[in-house]
Each structure stands twice: as C-alpha cells, then as structure tokens.
Design a protein around this motif. Structure first.
Motif, mmCIF file in Angstrom:
data_model
loop_
_atom_site.group_PDB
_atom_site.id
_atom_site.type_symbol
_atom_site.label_atom_id
_atom_site.label_comp_id
_atom_site.label_asym_id
_atom_site.label_seq_id
_atom_site.Cartn_x
_atom_site.Cartn_y
_atom_site.Cartn_z
ATOM 1 N N ASP A 1 -10.635 7.978 19.839
ATOM 2 C CA ASP A 1 -11.709 8.916 19.468
ATOM 3 C C ASP A 1 -11.884 10.072 20.471
ATOM 4 O OD1 ASP A 1 -12.272 7.392 17.213
ATOM 5 O OD2 ASP A 1 -13.657 6.104 18.347
ATOM 6 N N TYR A 2 -11.030 10.120 21.482
ATOM 7 C CA TYR A 2 -11.076 11.243 22.431
ATOM 8 C C TYR A 2 -9.676 11.870 22.458
ATOM 9 C CZ TYR A 2 -15.667 9.789 24.105
ATOM 10 O OH TYR A 2 -17.005 9.483 24.189
ATOM 11 N N PRO A 3 -9.433 12.850 21.569
ATOM 12 C CA PRO A 3 -8.073 13.377 21.431
ATOM 13 C C PRO A 3 -7.513 13.910 22.752
ATOM 14 C CG PRO A 3 -9.528 14.279 19.741
ATOM 15 C CD PRO A 3 -10.385 13.511 20.678
ATOM 16 N N ASN B 1 3.931 10.933 28.659
ATOM 17 C CA ASN B 1 3.561 9.664 28.021
ATOM 18 C C ASN B 1 2.059 9.646 27.731
ATOM 19 O OD1 ASN B 1 3.556 7.161 27.015
ATOM 20 N ND2 ASN B 1 4.001 6.096 28.944
ATOM 21 N N ILE B 2 1.661 10.473 26.742
ATOM 22 C CA ILE B 2 0.246 10.650 26.432
ATOM 23 C C ILE B 2 -0.421 9.339 26.009
ATOM 24 C CG2 ILE B 2 -1.289 11.662 24.669
ATOM 25 C CD1 ILE B 2 -0.664 13.768 26.641
ATOM 26 N N GLU B 3 0.294 8.555 25.166
ATOM 27 C CA GLU B 3 -0.313 7.345 24.588
ATOM 28 C C GLU B 3 -0.839 6.387 25.668
ATOM 29 O OE1 GLU B 3 2.693 8.486 23.682
ATOM 30 O OE2 GLU B 3 1.989 9.417 21.816
ATOM 31 N N SER B 4 -0.167 6.348 26.794
ATOM 32 C CA SER B 4 -0.534 5.361 27.823
ATOM 33 C C SER B 4 -1.876 5.672 28.481
ATOM 34 C CB SER B 4 0.557 5.287 28.885
ATOM 35 O OG SER B 4 0.644 6.528 29.554
ATOM 36 N N VAL B 5 -2.332 6.947 28.389
ATOM 37 C CA VAL B 5 -3.604 7.296 29.050
ATOM 38 C C VAL B 5 -4.702 7.701 28.063
ATOM 39 C CG1 VAL B 5 -2.809 7.917 31.369
ATOM 40 C CG2 VAL B 5 -2.575 9.574 29.524
ATOM 41 N N ALA B 6 -4.347 7.854 26.788
ATOM 42 C CA ALA B 6 -5.324 8.324 25.799
ATOM 43 C C ALA B 6 -6.338 7.226 25.472
ATOM 44 C CB ALA B 6 -4.615 8.766 24.532
#
Length: 719
Positions: A126-128, A118-123
């Motif tokens: 502007d910091y890929p 679940n990448i979106e929850s921690v991204a």
C-alpha cells in the motif's frame, strides 16, 4: 483538457532521481497533464516544505513523488504519509475542491528510487515504491473517475497556488452589483491565478542568463518578483538582487516578494540576502544604495553622480550609460557580489548596465532580465545577448540563447489590458491609421524591424502576408487577449478619446469625472491614475486640476514629487495618483486618464518617442481609459482612433520595406535637447536666408556658385 504532458523544471536537492523521473515521464505514451519538479513549496508549522515532484493529470488526479537518491529508502512510508497529509490540508483550503469533508480530486504518493534494483525486497504493501522500470505500471492503476475540465483547471490552479498574488492592495467594498467597482472586483478575482507560461517562467531557473519578454500587462514584474522569492526560499544563503528603472516599482516588488515568501515558506524574506536595489544609487546608507554605486565601491573605481556623469557624457540615458561603461573599463577588481540578479524594465537601461550586473555575479552568472520592446521611452531596442555581453577570449559569445525556450521566455498573454485597449495602444503607438503627411509615403510612425515579432507578442495574420513591403491585417487572438476582459464591459466605455475647447475645459471635466468615479462608481482613490505624458511639465500642468479636486474635498498627490521617490500609490491616506509618464511605468489602475494627449501628436523628429509615451500611458489601464486633450493635434488622434474602431480593432497596413524603415528611423528619431536646439537654430538660419532672398535684401547671385548649386539640388530644382 491537457493534451500532452508538460514538465516545468524547478529546483530540488535531488538532481539524479529528478532527471530519471523526467525522462521516465516523457517516455510514457498518452500521459496528459502538468508535472513540476521542486514545486510546490508549502508553509507548515515546522517551516517550509518542498515537494520533490508533482504530477497533476486530468485522468489520474494529483500524484506526489518522494524522490530517493542512492540505495537507501529510509522511513519512506512515514514520508509518504507526511506528504499526503500536508498537501491534503493545503488543498482543503480551496473550497471548490472539497465535497463534504473529502477532496474531490484523488491524491496519490509514489516513492521513486532509480538507484535501487531489487525494489520488492524493501517495498511495503500500500506504499508504492518503484524505479524507472515499474513507474508505468503503477501510474496505470491510478484513476480519477469524477474528473472534468473545470475541476482539473481548479486543481492545477490550487497546486500552482499563486492565487493570492494578484489580489488588490486592500479589500474592495462594493454595494451595487453593476458599479465600476464591482466590475473591477470581478476582474481581479478572475485573473488571480497565473497562467502556465508565467508559472513556468517563475519556477524554471537556468544556470546562466535568462530573458523574459512580454507586452505591458503580461505579468513580467510579477513573474520576476515571484522568481526572486522562489530562489530565495530554495536557496536562503544566496545573495539575490532585484533592480528596475522606475523607482516607484520598489514598493510593489517588496510587497510581492514578501507575500510570496510567507505563502511558500511561512517566513518573511531575509532582506539582508534578497535586496531590492535602485540601479544608480549614491553614498548614504542602505536606502540610497544602488547597483552601480555598489559596483564602484567593490571595485575601487570612480563613482559619478548624475550631475558629474551628465557633464561628462551628456544628459539622461547617456549619463548612466557613460558612467557604467567607464566603471567597467576602469575596474581593477572582479566583483563577485551576488548569486542571482533580476532586472526589470531592461529596455530602459543601456546594455552597459546589464553587462555591469553580469560582471557582479558569481559563476554560473544567473541573470534574469525582463523587458517589453514597445515600452522603451527612448526609442532604441535592446540588442541581442551576443552583443550585450560580448565575447570570451576565444572570440565566442559569452551568452547565446539558441532555441532554448527556457532561456528566452515570451509571455504572449496580456492580462492587464483588454483587446480594445491593447490594440488602441499599438494602433496609435505605431501610427497604423495615421494619415500620411504631404509628400510622404506612409503615415506610420515606427515599425518593428522583424515582422515576426508581431506574432511573438500575440497577434495573428487575419489577411495578407506578414512580410516587409506586403499588405497585412493583424488581430489579437482569444488565447493572447482573454475575452473575459472585454465581455464584462461595454467596448465603447472601455476606450474613449475626447476633445475639449481648451485646457481649462479639459481640466474641469476631469475633476468632475474623478468625483463621480469616487462617489457614484464605487472606485477607490488608488483605482484612478491621471497621466500627463510630458514629464518636464507634469507639475505645472496638473496643478490646476489638483487644486479643483482639493477644493471639492478630493485628496491627490504627484507621484515621486509629493511622495518619496519610491512611492506611487499612497497607502497612508486615500489619494488619487497624478504622474508623469516615467513614474507611471510598471503600475496599473482600473481607470486611467491620459491628459493633454495632444502633446503626443505632431510630426518630424521625436514623434516615435511621443507615441511610445502614449502607448505606455494607455497600457497602464486594466479596465477603462480616457485619452483627453484639445486642439487640432488632438483631433488627429481621435481620427486615428475612430479609423481603428471602424476596423473592429484590427491593424490593417502595408509593412514598410527596408528602405522605408530606414527613413522612419531618421524622420521620427528622438533628439537630445542639444540636437533639438541646434536643429531649431539651423532652421531659423535657413528661414532668415529664405526671407532675405524673398524680400530682395539678398540676391541668389550674392551666394557663391557652389552654394547655389547645392541649394538647387537639395530643394529639388533639377540636376
């Protein structure tokens, strides 16, 4: 530009995410460039800093990867800023990459976390931050509009950042743009960076045995030194040993490893962990230590010095081979003394020494050995690894390379010698244009058993067929012999073979030339190497020339005789190096004089060894070579060279078949002093016998029937 993606696998502490990143990058279509894992290393005020992975692409610029093992991203935005700032500061030192105050190449940072779904929850915007599923999308948004072939190459070279490695020992002062010194400076600057294959060989480390093969001047010693330093920087606790055959290489290894460690980590190497050690050694403290002595000490087996080993096993190579074999057989203990072992000039060691190094390693036995098939001065090539290291208890080879190019690296490109110099060395080393002596099938002195080896060392077939028994014409390619090495120079000036009336005329000319090199050509003392091919007579034969030079105010030294055994070029005072062939190996100079070269010509036993000496001497030069001598044997060498030159430095010959190869090995084989003495004795006996028969003191009838019959058969008198 790059036509596909190449990945160089270095060392980092993040194995899982590294594997997934490599697979993800390899799966991308149309991605060009060079990717590195565990590279580059950079020195910062806080100590060394290792980058997890880097991509240099002609369409994207530089992409730095922050790899995340496991499910926690931590302060990843801070890590990205830190990474970008450190690399930008480093790249801005390269003036060609900067315009105004800005880098001419875009710099991106991506955090790669394959363990997080679940990448979106921690991204953070502007910091890929991506896993393997989102990598392609992010890379597709990156662009480098100002890219060009030159800028891409400069960027890659800056990232590989090995530029200071090949710079000469001290700053070169030149005042005239057309002097030899100025040309040498231009040459040194243009080959300051390593090529990708060399760089790959430095960074890629395998668990187990790795072999690096290459011609003289292909950078084996540099690659080995940098590899040792890279491993030491990444694993400071490992015990690493570097060893070699030519004692005078010790200083060169120390300098390279020291420079590279400082450049990569900001710290000098810990010389208690990374050791540059002689092969043989003796009691008497660290300076005299050696690998074989250390093995004997650790395993409690008998240590033999050179004299005892010679008495027991025979002189020279046999002594050390015998000593190593005896130590391996008699050792009562395992000796796991090192984590990694790097051996240069392996062609000059018996397989037993490599086996001894292997047995001193902790599993997984990281041994790297580098060699040049052609520089073996005893005439025997190294056997394949299956034979060197033997079998395990199940009868399977302990070491085998298969098709793994990471385990068996070939450096084809020759950076030291220009095409005319290298092809001259091969042409004369093999006797390609030597006239066949009477009653012989070929003028060739020696030849590779495997024709394909010619292509592996960077030749291509211009005409004919590269196969046993076939006519073939071989040439160097621009890829493997960079043209800039000869474009700067007049070919007729690069290589010259010159014959004199006698030795004193040769010596007088040489003394005058060296003075001219120093006074007019703007060459430094350490640009000049004078090589006398016969190591046994080097002191006596170079004495008169050195006396003439001394009287005209030029300081000289005989390497390893007037200096410590480990010193080749003197650094304390300007001095021209004179040397026998063995100490010359592994060293290079701008101007090389090979004196008394007639000693490398002749016929019969030992000729292959003499031609190998000539080959090795010529390939010491990174610019000019003068092969000089006197007498009819020197004229023979000049005739061969002129034929090669007429053929525009291509090798045109008929490849020997197996039968002829076998004959060459016998006719030109190397003889030990004892064998040579016995052969001379027998020849004299035969000459006496024939003399007695001729003079009538002895009649054929005086010989018994069986002896008469044998003589008739052997001398071709019918059946």
């Amino acid at each position: 530009m790059a036509d596909k993606l190449t990945i160089t696998r270095g060392i980092n502490k993040k194995p899982v995410s590294t594997d997934v990143l490599e697979q993800s990058l390899e799966a991308l279509q149309n991605l060009e460039g060079e990717a590195f894992t565990g590279y580059p290393l950079i020195a910062t005020p806080d100590g060394k800093y290792s980058i997890d992975a880097t991509l240099v692409s002609p369409s994207k610029g530089i992409v730095l990867f922050d790899l995340i093992e496991g499910p926690e991203v931590g302060e990843y935005t801070e890590r990205q800023d830190d990474l970008a700032n450190k690399i930008e500061a480093r790249l801005k030192l390269h003036r060609e990459l900067v315009k105004g105050r800005h880098l001419r190449v875009p710099l991106w940072v991506i955090s790669f976390a394959p363990g997080i779904d679940n990448i979106e929850s921690v991204a953070v915007p502007d910091y890929p931050l991506v896993n393997e599923h989102g990598l392609a999308n992010v890379l597709n948004t990156l662009d480098w509009p100002e890219s060009s072939e030159d800028l891409y190459r400069l960027t890659l070279s800056a990232i590989e950042s090995l530029s200071s490695i090949r710079k000469s020992r001290s700053k070169r002062e030149v005042h005239r743009a057309d002097s030899r010194g100025a040309k040498l400076k231009q040459l040194e600057d243009s080959i300051a960076t390593l090529d990708h294959r060399q760089n790959k060989a430095v960074i890629e480390t395998v668990d187990g045995v790795q072999r690096i093969r290459g011609l003289a001047g292909s950078g084996k010693t540099i690659v080995l030194a940098l590899k040792a330093a890279y491993l030491h920087t990444q694993y400071p606790d490992w015990r690493i040993a570097v060893t070699f055959h030519t004692r005078s290489l010790k200083g060169q290894f120390r300098r390279l490893i020291n420079n590279f460690c400082i450049e990569q980590s900001g710290e000098e190497p810990d010389w208690t962990k990374i050791r540059i050690v002689n092969a043989w050694g003796a009691p008497g403290g660290d300076a005299r230590d050696g690998i074989y002595y250390e093995y004997c000490r650790a395993t409690g087996t008998e240590f033999l010095d050179f004299r005892s080993a010679s008495n027991r096993f025979g002189g020279n190579e046999r002594a050390f081979d015998g000593a190593c074999q005896a130590a391996l057989q008699n050792a009562s203990d395992e000796a796991y003394l090192y984590d990694a072992f790097l051996v240069d000039e392996a062609q000059d060691f018996a397989p037993s020494f490599l086996k001894l190094c292997y047995s001193m390693l902790k599993p997984p036995k990281r041994l790297v050995y580098a060699y040049d098939e052609l520089q073996n001065l005893s005439g025997i090539s190294l056997p394949p690894p299956e034979i060197i290291f033997g079998d395990n208890e199940r009868g399977q080879p302990l070491v085998t390379f298969g098709d793994d190019r990471r385990r068996d690296v070939i450096l084809q490109k020759c950076y030291r010698n220009s095409r005319p110099v290298l092809v001259s060395a091969h042409g004369l080393g093999f006797g390609i244009y030597r006239n066949a002596p009477q009653d012989t099938e070929t003028g060739l002195v020696q030849m590779f058993d495997y024709p394909a080896l010619w292509e592996e060392i960077g030749y291509k077939v211009k005409d004919g067929q590269l196969a046993k028994g076939q006519h073939v014409v071989l040439e160097r390619t621009t890829e493997t012999s960079p043209r800039f090495l000869e474009e700067q120079f007049d070919i007729d000036d690069l290589v010259q073979f010159i014959k004199f009336e006698d030795e004193s005329a040769q010596n007088a000319w040489l003394a005058q030339q060296i003075q001219h090199n120093l006074n007019e050509d703007e060459l430094r003392h350490d640009d000049i190497i004078v090589i006398h091919p016969d190591p046994r007579t080097a002191r006596g034969r170079t004495g008169p020339i050195r006396k003439q030079l001394f009287e005209s105010g030029v300081q000289t030294h005989l390497a390893g005789v007037d200096t410590d055994a480990d010193v080749f070029f003197r650094t304390d005072t300007p001095s021209v190096t004179f040397t026998g062939i063995y100490r010359a190996k592994g060293n290079e100079g701008g101007m090389v004089y090979v004196i008394n070269a007639q000693d490398c010509n002749g016929s019969g036993p030992g000729l292959a060894n003499l031609r190998n000496r000539l080959f090795t001497a010529i390939t010491r030069s990174k610019a000019w070579v003068r092969v000089i001598g006197f007498g009819p044997k020197m004229q023979g060498l000049i005739d061969e060279f002129e034929a090669l030159k007429q053929n525009d430095f291509v090798l045109d010959f008929t490849y020997p078949d197996d039968n002829l190869l076998g004959k060459l090995r016998i006719v030109h084989r190397d003889l030990s002093p004892q064998e040579r003495e016995r052969l001379e004795h027998r020849k004299n006996q035969l000459a006496d016998l024939l003399g007695d028969l001729e003079s009538g003191e002895l009649h054929p009838e005086d010989l018994d029937e069986a002896t008469r019959e044998k003589l008739r058969k052997l001398l071709g008198g019918g059946e």
